[in-house]
Design an enzyme around this catalytic site. Structure first.
Site, PDB file in Angstrom:
ATOM      1  N   LYS A  22       0.890  -1.436   0.084  1.00  0.00           N
ATOM      2  CA  LYS A  22      -0.314  -0.041   0.190  1.00  0.00           C
ATOM      3  C   LYS A  22       0.701   0.911   0.345  1.00  0.00           C
ATOM      4  O   LYS A  22       1.537   1.747   0.916  1.00  0.00           O
ATOM      5  CB  LYS A  22      -1.124   0.069   0.979  1.00  0.00           C
ATOM      6  N   SER A  39      -9.785   1.892   2.876  1.00  0.00           N
ATOM      7  CA  SER A  39      -8.342   2.212   2.249  1.00  0.00           C
ATOM      8  C   SER A  39      -7.422   1.695   0.955  1.00  0.00           C
ATOM      9  O   SER A  39      -6.823   2.607   0.360  1.00  0.00           O
ATOM     10  CB  SER A  39      -7.738   3.832   3.054  1.00  0.00           C
ATOM     11  N   SER A  71      -9.883  -0.438   7.505  1.00  0.00           N
ATOM     12  CA  SER A  71      -9.374  -0.319   6.312  1.00  0.00           C
ATOM     13  C   SER A  71      -8.277  -1.681   5.501  1.00  0.00           C
ATOM     14  O   SER A  71      -8.117  -1.129   4.206  1.00  0.00           O
ATOM     15  CB  SER A  71      -8.475   1.357   6.199  1.00  0.00           C
TER      16      SER A  71
END
Lengths: 484, 476
Positions: free
Chosen positions: B71, B146, B170
Site C-alpha cells: 500500500k 482505504s 481499511s
C-alpha cells in the site's frame, strides 16, 4: 488617585535549559553548536512522512536530576503532549512537550544572599524539544525588511527542560541572583552547560505589580528571551517601572508578551492575550508515558551528592568563610573540591584567602586552574601551614608558591633550600634584640621615653642582622617586652 | 500460468519448478496489465534484480522471492510514496518502513505500490487523488478502502499477497468487498515506523492474501518490537501458520448489535450460514452484546480526525512534497495545503482541529476517549464469556462507484462493524464467507489482544469448511 499606595513587584521566571545529552530528544542526531547548517538532521527531526519519535533516555535522566535538585516530586507517570502550531522552525507543526502531567512538580529552590537566604517555589519541571533556528537574511539581521528566511534544523529536536517558578520573586536583583544560582546548580550537576549567549539557557519573566499587603496578583506581562543576567535585570526593572507608572496614573496593565531591547532599554509588545494561540494540546499517541522506576529515581537522588547551595551554606556556617568567598569558591565543582581539600588540612579562612588571592593571581599568567596546577591541595596546605606557624613570612610564602607551581616540590624543601625559614627561637632572637638595643643607647632611651615610631627602626635593624629570616611580628613583640 | 498462493509459490520455487525471477516477471506482467487500477507505481527494475539475487543466493530466504504489493502509505526508499495525495506527488522517501525491511530480509520482493484513499481516509479508494480502483468482482463497484488497491490486486491475482493498513477497517473492509482475507493485528504488533500516519493510536499494518495460511505467514514476518516505534510490542510468541479443521470447544460469540438494522440481508444470511458452519465444526455459539459499540463511529470520527489534524500538519511544502508559489508565509501554507489535499482530507483536518480546540476538547476529544474506554471494557467483558467474536465485516457488499462520494455519513457507516475493534486495539480478521448477488461477503472474527494464533486457527477451519474458491467474474 492622589494617595500614594506602596506597590510591590511580583515576578515568576520560566527557564529553558538545553540538556547536556549527546543526541537529540527524539532521534539519534548529534547535538552541536556552530556546525554548518543542516548537517545534523535525519528523517525523524525533519518530520518526514511515516517517522516516529523515540524518547532519549539520557534526557529523562537529566530531567529527573534537574527536578530532584529543585526539590520536586518526580511524577510516577508523566505524559508527552503535542503542542500544535504552524511555523517553519517546527517541521512536524507540533512540538512534543509535557503539558498537564509534567516530570516534576512542587519543588523549591533556596537562594543565598549576603543578608540571608530566600526560597523560590518551583511549580514544575517538564521536558520538551527545541524548535529549529530561523535565520532572517537582511543587512540588519532583523526580521523586518529581511529578504529571505532560512531554517537550520541542527537545533531542531534538542532536548530542553522547562523550569517554571512560582511568583515568589520581589525584585529584579533577586530574579537575577536566583537565575545565577540555578545555573550554578544545573551546571554542577551536568544537566546543562547553561550558556545564555549560545542559548542553552533562556529565561522569560512574568512580571506584575500590586499594592503591598495585597494577596491577589496584578495583571502580568511576559518578558521574552532575555539572553544575559544583565538584560534580565534591566528588562524586569524597566517593566516594573512601566507598570508602576501605569498603576500610579490610574491606568490598567494589559496582559501581553513583551520584548526588551537592551540597546534602547525599551519594551516592545510581541502579542496580546487576544492574539494568543490555541495550541490544541492532546496526548502524543506515538509515545508511551514516562514511568521512571522508584529505585532508579532514588539511585539518581543519591548520585546528586551535596547541592551547591547546601555546600555554600555549610562552608559559611561550619567553616566560617564569608558569603563572597563561598560564592567564588563554589563557582565550579572542581574549585569547590579543591578548596574543601585544602580547608580540611588548614584553617579554612586562610585556605580561602590563599586560593582567591595569591594562587589565583599567580595562575593568571599560565591560565591553569588550581586543580590542574602543580599546587596540589596537599602542597598548598603545607605552604599555608608554614606561613600560619610563622616559619616563613608571607612574602616568602609567595616566592615558595611560585616555585611549587613550577616544580610541585614540597614547600618545606624549597624553604630550606632558599634559606627562607624565619628564626623562631625566642632565646636566639632575644639575644639579637638585646644586642641591637645595647648598640643604640640613644634610640633605646627615646623609645622607652615613648617615641613609638622608633619600633620600626629597631625591627629594621634586627631584620638586617638576621638577613630577613626573623618573623617581624615576633621581633616587634620582643622589642616591646624590653622597652615597654 | 495459474496464479499460485504465496505458500504454493514458495513450494514451487523450493522444489525447483519455478524461480523467483519467473514469478516476479509474471507478477509484473499481470500488474502492468492493470484494468482495475490497483497500482500507483511499479518497481520492475529493482524487483527483477532482487529476484535474481534471491535465486542466485546460496541460502534461500524463507519467503523465497515471492512477489508482494505494498500500500502506498508505507515508505519505500527511492520509490515514489504518495499516500494517494497530490501533496506527496513525486516524493521519494529517504528510508524504508521497518515492516518492509523485515519482509525484504525474509525474501519477499516488492513489485509496486498500490492505490488507496488519500492518507487512508475513505472506504472506497475513490478518495485517491490519482485514480479509481475497480473491484475485480464487478468493475462498476468499488473495491472498498482505504487499502482498495492492495485488496483488488490480490483478488485480481496480480500478486499473491499485499500489505495494507487499517485504522478503522481499511484492511478488513476492502478484503471483504474483494473476497480476500484481510487481517488487522493487535495494536503494536507491527512497527508503524514508515507508515504515513493517519491516526497514530489506531493505525496498524497487516496482510491481505487469498488464504488464511498466507495471511499468517506474512504476519509472522512483520511482527515484533522495533526500537524506532515506542508503541510496538515485544512479540514473544511466534505467529503460527494454522492447519485446524475442527472447532470443538471453541466459544464463539455473535455480536448482536452487528446483525441489526443497516446490515444488508445478503450479508446477514451469509453471516448466519457461516455461523451455522462454525457450529457444525463443533464451536459453541452464543450471542454477545457490545452495548457501547454503537457509539464507535461517533468516537472514531473525533479521535481519528483529531490525531490526523496534527499528523498531517507537517505537509507544508517546506522540506519535501508539492509546494505552491506564494508571496508570504500564510499564503504559502494556504495554497500548498489548499491545492495539495483533497476534500475528504480537508474535512477531517477541520473536524479534528475543531475537536481539539480549547473549549471544545472536553466535550469532544476527551469524551470520545471515554467512550473508547467503555468499548474496551465491553470487549473485555465479552471475552470473559467467549473465545472470539463473530460479525459481518461490512454491512454491505461492494457498492457502486460514486454511490457514496457525496454522502460522507453513508461512507462512514461502511466501517460500522470494524471500528470498535480498532478503538480497542484488538486483532480481527475478515475471510470471505459467501456471495450475495454475485458479490463477496466477508466474515469478521475478533479476538482478545495477542490472540492472533487463535484467530488464524479458527479462521482457517472455517475457510476450509466454507471452501470459498469463487473466481471474480472479470478473471474467469
Amino acid at each position: 488617585m492622589s494617595t500614594a499606595v506602596a506597590l510591590e513587584p511580583v515576578i515568576g521566571i520560566e527557564i529553558h535549559v538545553q540538556l547536556a545529552t549527546r543526541t537529540k530528544m527524539f532521534c539519534r542526531c548529534r547535538l552541536s553548536f556552530g556546525d554548518p547548517p543542516n548537517t545534523h538532521t535525519c528523517p525523524v527531526c525533519l518530520a518526514h512522512p511515516g517517522v516516529l519519535p523515540v524518547v532519549n533516555g539520557e534526557a529523562i535522566r537529566l530531567g529527573i536530576v534537574a527536578a530532584l535538585a529543585l526539590g520536586c516530586e518526580i511524577a510516577p507517570r508523566s505524559v508527552f503532549h503535542r503542542k500544535n502550531y504552524f511555523y517553519p522552525d517546527l517541521p512536524k507543526a507540533y512540538q512534543i512537550s509535557q503539558y498537564d502531567e509534567p516530570l516534576g512538580v512542587n519543588g523549591h529552590f533556596s537562594v543565598l544572599k549576603p543578608e540571608g537566604e530566600f526560597e523560590v517555589g518551583i511549580t514544575r519541571v517538564h521536558l520538551e524539544e527545541d524548535a529549529a533556528k530561523l535565520l532572517h537574511l537582511s543587512s540588519g539581521g532583523r526580521r523586518a525588511g529581511a529578504e529571505q528566511s532560512v531554517v537550520d534544523f541542527n537545533r531542531g529536536g534538542t532536548p530542553l527542560a522547562e523550569i517554571v517558578t512560582e511568583p515568589d520573586l520581589r525584585s529584579a536583583a533577586d530574579a537575577s541572583e536566583f537565575l545565577k544560582q540555578l545555573r550554578q546548580t544545573m551546571r554542577q550537576l551536568g544537566v546543562s552547560d547553561c550558556n545564555m549567549e549560545e542559548g542553552s539557557m533562556r529565561a522569560d519573566a512574568n512580571v506584575s505589580v500590586r499594592p503591598v499587603g495585597s494577596t491577589e496578583l496584578g495583571t502580568k506581562t511576559e518578558l521574552k528571551n532575555m539572553n544575559s543576567f544583565r538584560f534580565l535585570e534591566r528588562g524586569i526593572e524597566a517593566e516594573i517601572a512601566r507598570q508602576t507608572g501605569m498603576l500610579e496614573a490610574g491606568e490598567r496593565v494589559v496582559q501581553e508578551t513583551l520584548h526588551f531591547d537592551p540597546a534602547t532599554g525599551e519594551l516592545h509588545s510581541l502579542r496580546s492575550k487576544e492574539e494568543a494561540h490555541d495550541y490544541r494540546y492532546f496526548p502524543e499517541p506515538d509515545l508511551v508515558p514516562v514511568v521512571p522506576g522508584r529505585e532508579w529515581v532514588e539511585q539518581i537522588r543519591t548520585s546528586l551528592g551535596e547541592l551547591p547551595v547546601d555546600r555554600r551554606r555549610r562552608w559559611m556556617n561550619e567553616l566560617g568563610i564569608s558569603y563572597e568567598d563561598a560564592e567564588v569558591l563554589s563557582e565550579t565543582t572542581e574549585l569547590g573540591a579543591y578548596f574543601e581539600d585544602v580547608a580540611s588540612q588548614v584553617d579554612a579562612k586562610s585556605a580561602a584567602n590563599w586560593i582567591r588571592g595569591e594562587l589565583r593571581s599567580q595562575l593568571k599568567d599560565t591560565g591553569d586552574t588550581p586543580w590542574e596546577s602543580k599546587a596540589t591541595p596537599e602542597r598548598l596546605a603545607e605552604l599555608i601551614q608554614l606561613v600560619t606557624d610563622g616559619a616563613i613570612g608571607s612574602s616568602a610564602g609567595q616566592e615558595v608558591l611560585a616555585e611549587v607551581l613550577v616544580s610541585g616540590r614540597p614547600p618545606a624543601e624549597i624553604v630550606d633550600e632558599k634559606g627562607l625559614r624565619q628564626i623562631q627561637d625566642t632565646d636566639a632572637l632575644g639575644a639579637i634584640v638585646d644586642q641591637i638595643l645595647a648598640d643604640n643607647p640613644k634610640e633605646t632611651g627615646q623609645l622607652k621615653g615613648g617615641k613609638q615610631k622608633l619600633i620600626g627602626f629597631f625591627v629594621g635593624q634586627v631584620m638586617k642582622e638576621t638577613k630577613g629570616s626573623a618573623d617581624p611580628r615576633k621581633v616587634q613583640e620582643l622589642i616591646r617586652e624590653r622597652t615597654g | 500460468m495459474e496464479a499460485l498462493t504465496a505458500e504454493q509459490s514458495i513450494a514451487a520455487i523450493t522444489s525447483g519448478q519455478t524461480s523467483s525471477e519467473e514469478l516476479v516477471e509474471e507478477a509484473l506482467r499481470r500488474s502492468e496489465d492493470d484494468p482495475w487500477g490497483a497500482f500507483l507505481a511499479l518497481d520492475g527494475e529493482r524487483a527483477r534484480r532482487r529476484a535474481k539475487e534471491i535465486d542466485a543466493a546460496a541460502e534461500r530466504p524463507p519467503l523465497a522471492g515471492v512477489p508482494i504489493a505494498i500500500k502506498d502509505v508505507l515508505s519505500t526508499r527511492d520509490l515514489e510514496t504518495t499516500a494517494g495525495s497530490q501533496i506527496l506527488k513525486g516524493f521519494r522517501p529517504l528510508y524504508t518502513a521497518t515492516c518492509i525491511k523485515r519482509l525484504e530480509r525474509a525474501g519477499a520482493v516488492v513489485v509496486g505500490k498500490t492505490n488507496m484513499d488519500e492518507f487512508a481516509m475513505g472506504s472506497s479508494t475513490e478518495n485517491s487523488s490519482y485514480q479509481l480502483t475497480l473491484n475485480p468482482w464487478d468493475m462498476e463497484t468499488v473495491p472498498g478502502g482505504s487499502s482498495g488497491g492492495s485488496a483488488a490486486t490480490v483478488a485480481a491475482r496480480q500478486v499473491p499477497w499485499s500489505l495494507g493498513s487499517d485504522t478503522g477497517g481499511s484492511i478488513r473492509q476492502p478484503a471483504s468487498l474483494c473476497g480476500v482475507v484481510g487481517m488487522k493485528p493487535t495494536y503494536g504488533a507491527v512497527s508503524r515506523y514508515g507508515l504515513i500516519a493517519f491516526a497514530s493510536s489506531l493505525d496498524q499494518v497487516g496482510p491481505l492474501a487469498r488464504t488464511v495460511r498466507d495471511s499468517a505467514l506474512l504476519l509472522s514476518h512483520i511482527v515484533g518490537q522495533d526500537p524506532r516505534d515506542s508503541t510496538s510490542l515485544d512479540w514473544w510468541k511466534p505467529i503460527e501458520v494454522p492447519d485446524t479443521e475442527r472447532l470443538d470447544g471453541v466459544k464463539i460469540g455473535v455480536i448482536s448489535e452487528m446483525l441489526e438494522n443497516g446490515i444488508e440481508s445478503g450479508v446477514k444470511s451469509a453471516t448466519e450460514a457461516a455461523t451455522a458452519t462454525a457450529a457444525e465444526l463443533g464451536a459453541e455459539i452464543t450471542e454477545v452484546s457490545l452495548p457501547s459499540s454503537r457509539h464507535g463511529i461517533a468516537a472514531y470520527y473525533l479521535i481519528a480526525p483529531a490525531e490526523a489534524s496534527a499528523n498531517l500538519a507537517r505537509f507544508d511544502g517546506m522540506r519535501y512534497g508539492a509546494r505552491a508559489a506564494a508571496d508570504d508565509l500564510l499564503e504559502h501554507y494556504e495554497r500548498t495545503r489548499g491545492e495539495g489535499f483533497g476534500p475528504e482530507v480537508k474535512r477531517r483536518i477541520m473536524l479534528g482541529t475543531f475537536a481539539l480546540a480549547s473549549g471544545y476538547y472536553e466535550a469532544y476529544y476527551a469524551r470520545a476517549q471515554r467512550v473508547r474506554t467503555l468499548i474496551v471494557r465491553d470487549f473485555g467483558e465479552a471475552f470473559e464469556k467467549v473465545d472470539l467474536l463473530l460479525s459481518p465485516t461490512s454491512p454491505t457488499t461492494a457498492f457502486k462507484i460514486g454511490e457514496r462520494v457525496d454522502d460522507p455519513y453513508a461512507m462512514y457507516m461502511s466501517d460500522i462493524c470494524t471500528i470498535p475493534m480498532s478503538l480497542a486495539g484488538l486483532p480481527a480478521i475478515s475471510i470471505p464467507c459467501g456471495v450475495a448477488d454475485g458479490l463477496p461477503v466477508g466474515l469478521q472474527l475478533t479476538g482478545p489482544a495477542f490472540s492472533e494464533n487463535g484467530l488464524f486457527s479458527v479462521a482457517h477451519a472455517l475457510e476450509q469448511a466454507i471452501d470459498f474458491d469463487a473466481l471474480p467474474e472479470t478473471l474467469s
